[in-house]
Design a protein around this motif. Sequence first.
Motif, PDB file in Angstrom:
ATOM      1  N   ILE A  54      -7.693  -0.194   5.812  1.00 23.90           N
ATOM      2  CA  ILE A  54      -7.638   1.260   5.968  1.00 23.90           C
ATOM      3  C   ILE A  54      -6.188   1.628   6.230  1.00 23.90           C
ATOM      4  CG2 ILE A  54      -8.335   3.256   7.347  1.00 23.90           C
ATOM      5  CD1 ILE A  54     -10.922   1.789   7.983  1.00 23.90           C
ATOM      6  N   CYS A  55      -5.692   2.623   5.472  1.00 31.71           N
ATOM      7  CA  CYS A  55      -4.309   3.062   5.606  1.00 31.71           C
ATOM      8  C   CYS A  55      -4.235   4.368   6.384  1.00 31.71           C
ATOM      9  CB  CYS A  55      -3.671   3.237   4.234  1.00 31.71           C
ATOM     10  SG  CYS A  55      -3.438   1.682   3.358  1.00 31.71           S
ATOM     11  N   GLU A  56      -3.024   4.686   6.815  1.00 29.81           N
ATOM     12  CA  GLU A  56      -2.768   5.862   7.628  1.00 29.81           C
ATOM     13  C   GLU A  56      -3.127   7.161   6.920  1.00 29.81           C
ATOM     14  OE1 GLU A  56       1.369   6.775   8.923  1.00 29.81           O
ATOM     15  OE2 GLU A  56       0.651   5.782  10.753  1.00 29.81           O
ATOM     16  N   ASP A  57      -3.074   7.173   5.593  1.00 32.47           N
ATOM     17  CA  ASP A  57      -3.389   8.394   4.849  1.00 32.47           C
ATOM     18  C   ASP A  57      -4.889   8.567   4.625  1.00 32.47           C
ATOM     19  OD1 ASP A  57      -3.866   6.448   2.963  1.00 32.47           O
ATOM     20  OD2 ASP A  57      -2.614   7.333   1.406  1.00 32.47           O
TER      21      ASP A  57
ATOM     22  N   PHE B 270       0.832  -1.196   0.000  1.00 30.36           N
ATOM     23  CA  PHE B 270       0.000   0.000   0.000  1.00 30.36           C
ATOM     24  C   PHE B 270       0.870   1.251   0.000  1.00 30.36           C
ATOM     25  CE2 PHE B 270      -2.615  -3.365   1.698  1.00 30.36           C
ATOM     26  CZ  PHE B 270      -3.812  -3.170   1.027  1.00 30.36           C
ATOM     27  N   PRO B 271       0.324   2.393  -0.448  1.00 32.19           N
ATOM     28  CA  PRO B 271       1.119   3.626  -0.507  1.00 32.19           C
ATOM     29  C   PRO B 271       1.438   4.232   0.857  1.00 32.19           C
ATOM     30  CG  PRO B 271      -1.084   3.997  -1.385  1.00 32.19           C
ATOM     31  CD  PRO B 271      -0.979   2.541  -1.078  1.00 32.19           C
ATOM     32  N   SER B 272       0.756   3.804   1.909  1.00 32.73           N
ATOM     33  CA  SER B 272       1.074   4.289   3.256  1.00 32.73           C
ATOM     34  C   SER B 272       0.838   3.166   4.263  1.00 32.73           C
ATOM     35  CB  SER B 272       0.234   5.523   3.604  1.00 32.73           C
ATOM     36  OG  SER B 272      -1.118   5.179   3.721  1.00 32.73           O
ATOM     37  N   ALA B 273       1.182   3.423   5.504  1.00 34.17           N
ATOM     38  CA  ALA B 273       1.098   2.399   6.548  1.00 34.17           C
ATOM     39  C   ALA B 273      -0.332   1.917   6.749  1.00 34.17           C
ATOM     40  CB  ALA B 273       1.646   2.958   7.852  1.00 34.17           C
TER      41      ALA B 273
ATOM     42  N   GLU C  86       5.349  -1.649   7.532  1.00 30.59           N
ATOM     43  CA  GLU C  86       4.061  -1.113   7.964  1.00 30.59           C
ATOM     44  C   GLU C  86       3.043  -1.020   6.835  1.00 30.59           C
ATOM     45  OE1 GLU C  86       2.985  -0.125  11.116  1.00 30.59           O
ATOM     46  OE2 GLU C  86       4.768  -1.239  11.714  1.00 30.59           O
ATOM     47  N   ASN C  87       3.500  -1.017   5.581  1.00 32.62           N
ATOM     48  CA  ASN C  87       2.590  -0.813   4.457  1.00 32.62           C
ATOM     49  C   ASN C  87       2.367  -2.065   3.613  1.00 32.62           C
ATOM     50  OD1 ASN C  87       5.239  -0.705   3.409  1.00 32.62           O
ATOM     51  ND2 ASN C  87       4.528   0.451   1.635  1.00 32.62           N
ATOM     52  N   VAL C  88       2.707  -3.236   4.135  1.00 35.76           N
ATOM     53  CA  VAL C  88       2.540  -4.484   3.398  1.00 35.76           C
ATOM     54  C   VAL C  88       1.712  -5.452   4.240  1.00 35.76           C
ATOM     55  CG1 VAL C  88       3.723  -6.437   2.317  1.00 35.76           C
ATOM     56  CG2 VAL C  88       4.777  -4.173   2.263  1.00 35.76           C
ATOM     57  N   ILE C  89       0.680  -6.026   3.606  1.00 40.34           N
ATOM     58  CA  ILE C  89      -0.055  -7.095   4.280  1.00 40.34           C
ATOM     59  C   ILE C  89       0.101  -8.371   3.472  1.00 40.34           C
ATOM     60  CG2 ILE C  89      -1.740  -5.556   5.366  1.00 40.34           C
ATOM     61  CD1 ILE C  89      -3.800  -6.697   3.331  1.00 40.34           C
TER      62      ILE C  89
END
Length: 184
Positions: free
Chosen positions: A109-112, A65-68, A88-91
Amino acid sequence: MKKFFGLVALVMGAVMCVNAQVNDTIQTIAGNDLYQGITQKLPYRQMVTPFGVQVTFAKTVHIIFPSAVKYVDLGSNRIIAGKADGAENVIRVKATTEGFPGETNFSVICEDGSFYSFNAKYAHEPEMLNIEMKDFLENEDTTDFSHTRMNIYFRELGNESPLLVKLIMQGIYKADKREIKHLG
């Protein structure tokens, strides 16, 4: 008097039978989308369109993902998912049973403030094992992001949208203005 109450019971039974038939007919016509009370059908423009992902039992699918990542929710116990160790940005997503029928879903849901929805189905050999989710701000118009990004807020930012904070930070970075020219 007994005949009267018997007649009333017969009429009430007939009315209840007719009401049940009418309700069955309404549900059939409405496609079983009958809700109790006052409801309004959601328009498709408000739907977050899910991405399709194939998962398997013998291999792990990684999504970047582009952010955490702040939150992951699984639709069923047919899949497992979690953050990759040290990132933090990979599942990582994997099937818990071999060859599960149908499909399930999961959301991220990402941090951004970005919200991603996925439909997952089983495949013995998935087409993609490593998937990169692009940031929608890259090379796109930022005036219409309704289908890509939701208004998700986090406690850390108060009442500000993470999207707005990111756009402001990008503007400050691009402007590269220094208020203090030199110290003397």
